[in-house]
Design an enzyme around this catalytic site. Structure first.
Site, PDB file in Angstrom:
ATOM      1  CG  ASP A 123       0.258  -4.470  -2.353  1.00 14.20           C
ATOM      2  OD1 ASP A 123       0.377  -3.247  -2.094  1.00 14.20           O
ATOM      3  OD2 ASP A 123      -0.350  -5.254  -1.609  1.00 14.20           O
ATOM      4  CG  HIS A 157      -3.189 -11.432   1.393  1.00 14.30           C
ATOM      5  ND1 HIS A 157      -3.584 -10.122   1.477  1.00 14.30           N
ATOM      6  CD2 HIS A 157      -4.261 -12.162   1.820  1.00 14.30           C
ATOM      7  CE1 HIS A 157      -4.821 -10.057   1.919  1.00 14.30           C
ATOM      8  NE2 HIS A 157      -5.245 -11.283   2.146  1.00 14.30           N
ATOM      9  CG  ASP A 196      -2.119  -0.905   1.107  1.00 17.53           C
ATOM     10  OD1 ASP A 196      -2.133  -1.722   0.174  1.00 17.53           O
ATOM     11  OD2 ASP A 196      -3.024  -0.837   1.964  1.00 17.53           O
ATOM     12  CB  CYS A 248      -2.840  -6.899  -1.418  1.00 12.97           C
ATOM     13  SG  CYS A 248      -4.267  -7.292  -0.412  1.00 12.97           S
TER      14      CYS A 248
END
Ligand SMILES: *[C@@H]1O[C@H](CO)[C@@H](O)[C@H](O)[C@H]1NC(C)=O
Ligand SMILES: *[C@@H]1O[C@H](CO)[C@@H](O)[C@H](O)[C@H]1NC(C)=O
Ligand SMILES: *[C@@H]1O[C@H](CO)[C@@H](O)[C@H](O)[C@H]1NC(C)=O
Ligand SMILES: *[C@@H]1O[C@H](CO)[C@@H](O)[C@H](O)[C@H]1NC(C)=O
Ligand SMILES: *[C@@H]1O[C@H](CO)[C@@H](O)[C@H](O)[C@H]1NC(C)=O
Ligand SMILES: *[C@@H]1O[C@H](CO)[C@@H](O)[C@H](O)[C@H]1NC(C)=O
Length: 606
Positions: A354, A145, A44, A83
């Protein structure tokens, strides 16, 4: 007979020649020819948060150093402004929609639970897998993630170890606002949350009043109904509050060492950045004499914000600035280690984010905890606006990239895939569509125009915009087919903590909203048939590119079905049932006893 004999002689000579050549080739390659890769992914980080991209109040000397010793990519684009899909595309070189990694129909566009079933499919191939097959040591430190399990709490079918990383230390999910002890959920700012809270309070007060009236004898309802009403309000409110604010920390904020859970929940405030950094430095030390790939994916600068004591309160931008500066410091420590090991010349270093800064990330007290996207419109979670997808990117590769190179042509994060494979001498898979293009011709100055005549921008499964770079001229056009509906008079979706992708979330545009972002990077002056005589031709050309892209898509199973994203209690990772609470301090060296920690001089004094 004679013929057969001479044939086999010829064959054996051929074999000898082949053997000689392969040995020679492997020898020359292992003789320090194949490059190492150190890839940093920040979470971010906005393009306006970095010194070399124009920020003069946040100190990022180490990122700036990569740019000045290598290249700065000023139009580097993520595959989606959020993301999970962005990272899937980064690792595989493919649009998320090709692998079921794009959500449709609902707004979970990332995996919200460690105990979900979706993830990067096993038949997708990451560059880590291909490098590992080619003999590289590979490590992921930090955030993954991209899923964890398929059916049980430890089948690890989506685990980084299954996608080419020999070593994994980090979190299989992400850093959430709830990961800070006692912190509120990220949903507390949303309109939906406030409405349901207010409804609960109103219901509770009304039922109290009914109870009083009942006691006074003026209420004809049965006692049962009154008590049911009285119970209903808090029973609806307390679990959601407790679950989302408190339990999530134990459920999601976990650290793993390969397949072992080592911290549940992890401790953000004190040691997480040094703890992860120590893993990367150890990996470099242990692997400096063979080709390696280190993917260091920061948990920063996503909320919850956290910093070690010496960075707390040091920046001019509150906790967010402290986080950016600590992240930059960690980048610097890795660079110093690469230098110290004598690997700078032969190591390809890349750093990106990302997605863009998260504009809606503001605390209930009004403190900005999200990034800044500079002159660009929009941010994280939004379809095609530049602010969400144009990310601060620098790289260094002394062998072929001249110091101070600036590439302002459109490039994609998916380009890392073929670039890394080509530099390593590994083949790019030929059995599937690869959307990335080798960056080296642009970086080495052999090309001046990007190979991406078209780049497609998605929001979940919705094709929201397309970018068109004609082969000649300087224009870069972008057509928006839909744009997010912002809160009245603002530039973001504050009341929902982010924007959605379709239906009531967006304005549809036909003809598309067109900009020349080379001339108008802030996307503030739309081109129309009146002010752009070639309007129709440009739009038609873009449609042609979009159609060609659509023809290459095949339908695949979505990893984002509600079934896959929602919490499955039986799949909850837990280090010591039923407590699910542990912090196994590792036996390997921590940062405190790594020599480089004491030498640190790069910490900027304010
Ligand atoms: C630098 O970054 C901070 C934090 O995101 C932001 O508030 C500020 O406006 C930025 N400055 C510039 C010049 O972009
Ligand atoms: C660039 O061109 C030179 C000269 O033609 C060639 O030797 C080199 O391999 C090319 N490099 C890239 C990255 O295309
Ligand atoms: C549209 O595409 C055609 C064919 O590639 C090209 O010749 C023409 O210049 C393009 N028009 C514009 C306005 O970009
Ligand atoms: C992976 O498997 C799925 C489901 O069988 C299939 O639809 C998809 O095309 C496969 N992808 C690749 C890259 O082989
Ligand atoms: C792990 O280390 C931290 C800091 O050094 C310490 O506070 C904590 O008690 C340790 N935990 C265990 C389980 O030893
Ligand atoms: C991780 O686990 C391995 C065994 O798989 C162990 O040797 C190593 O010490 C552990 N490292 C950390 C950092 O916990």
């Amino acid at each position: 007979m004679l013929y057969a004999f001479s044939m086999s002689r010829r064959w054996s000579r051929l074999w000898a020649a082949i053997l000689f050549l392969t040995t020679f080739w492997t020898l020359t390659l292992s003789d320090d020819r194949r490059p190492n890769f150190v890839l940093f992914m920040v979470d971010d980080l906005g393009i306006g948060d970095v010194g070399c991209f124009g920020n003069d109040t946040i100190r990022t000397p180490n990122i700036d150093r990569i740019a000045s010793e290598g290249a700065k990519l000023t139009q580097h684009l993520t595959a989606e402004a959020i993301c999970t899909p962005s990272r899937a595309a980064f690792l595989t070189g493919r649009y998320p929609v090709r692998m079921g990694m794009a959500a449709g129909g609902h707004n979970w566009r990332y995996f919200p639970f460690a105990a979900g079933a979706g993830g990067l499919p096993q038949n997708e191939t990451t560059f880590a897998t291909l490098l590992k097959d080619a003999g590289y040591s590979t490590a992921l430190v930090g955030k993954w993630h991209l899923g964890l399990n398929c059916k049980t709490s430890d089948d690890h079918c989506h685990h980084p170890n299954r996608h080419g990383f020999d070593f994994f230390f980090g979190t299989p999910i992400t850093n959430f606002r709830e990961c800070a002890e006692g912190a509120d959920t990220m949903y507390v700012n949303t309109l939906a949350y406030k409405r349901s809270r207010n409804a609960c309070i109103a219901l509770f007060v009304a039922s109290l009043a009914l109870l009083v009236l009942k006691v006074l004898g003026t209420n004809k309802m049965s006692w049962k109904t009154v008590f049911a009403l009285l119970l209903f309000a808090p029973c609806f409110w307390i679990p959601s509050r407790f679950f989302f604010s408190h339990r999530l920390r134990w459920m999601n904020c976990i650290l793993m060492n390969n397949s072992e859970l080592v911290a549940q929940p992890f401790d953000l405030q004190d040691d997480l950045t040094p703890r992860l950094l120590a893993k990367s430095l150890n990996f470099l030390r242990e692997n400096h004499d063979r080709p390696f790939l280190l993917y260091h994916a920061f948990l920063k600068v996503h909320t919850a914000l956290f910093a070690t004591e010496r960075f707390r309160g040091r920046s001019r931008h509150g906790p967010y600035g402290d986080n950016v500066e600590e992240m930059d410091w960690a980048v610097g420590e890795v660079l110093r280690e690469i230098d110290r090991l004598g690997l700078s010349e032969n190591t390809f270093v890349y750093l990106s984010s990302d997605n863009g800064g998260h504009l809606e990330e503001i605390t209930p007290e009004g403190e900005v905890h999200g990034g800044w996207n500079g002159i660009y419109k929009g941010g994280k979670s939004m379809g095609g606006w530049e602010g969400g997808i144009r990310v601060p990117t620098v790289l260094r590769w002394p062998r072929q990239v001249r110091p101070g190179t600036v590439i302002s042509e459109p490039t994609s994060m998916m380009d890392v895939f073929p670039t890394v494979l080509t530099l390593a001498g590994a083949a790019t898979p030929g059995d599937r569509a690869i959307d990335g293009r080798d960056l080296m011709p642009l970086l080495a100055g052999n090309r001046t125009v990007t190979e991406h005549e078209f780049l497609i921008h998605y929001c979940g499964q919705s094709l929201t915009a397309a970018r068109y770079r004609p082969l000649t001229g300087n224009s870069v056009y972008k057509a928006h087919y839909m744009t997010p509906i912002w809160d009245e008079g603002t530039g973001a979706c504050y009341s929902a903590f982010g924007c959605g992708c379709e239906n009531s979330w967006v304005h549809y545009h036909d003809p598309p909203l067109l900009f020349d972002i080379a001339k108008d990077p802030s996307e503030s002056k739309p081109l129309t048939p009146k002010n752009e005589p070639k309007f129709a031709q440009i739009v038609a050309n873009i449609s042609r590119g979009v159609e060609a892209h659509r023809k290459t898509l095949v339908s695949v199973e979505s990893q984002f079905s509600l079934r896959n994203v929602l919490w499955r209690p039986w799949m909850q990772p837990c280090c010591n049932f039923p407590y699910c609470s542990c912090d196994l301090n590792e036996t390997s060296p921590t940062l405190e006893n790594l020599p480089v920690y004491e030498q640190t001089s790069s910490f900027p004094e304010s």
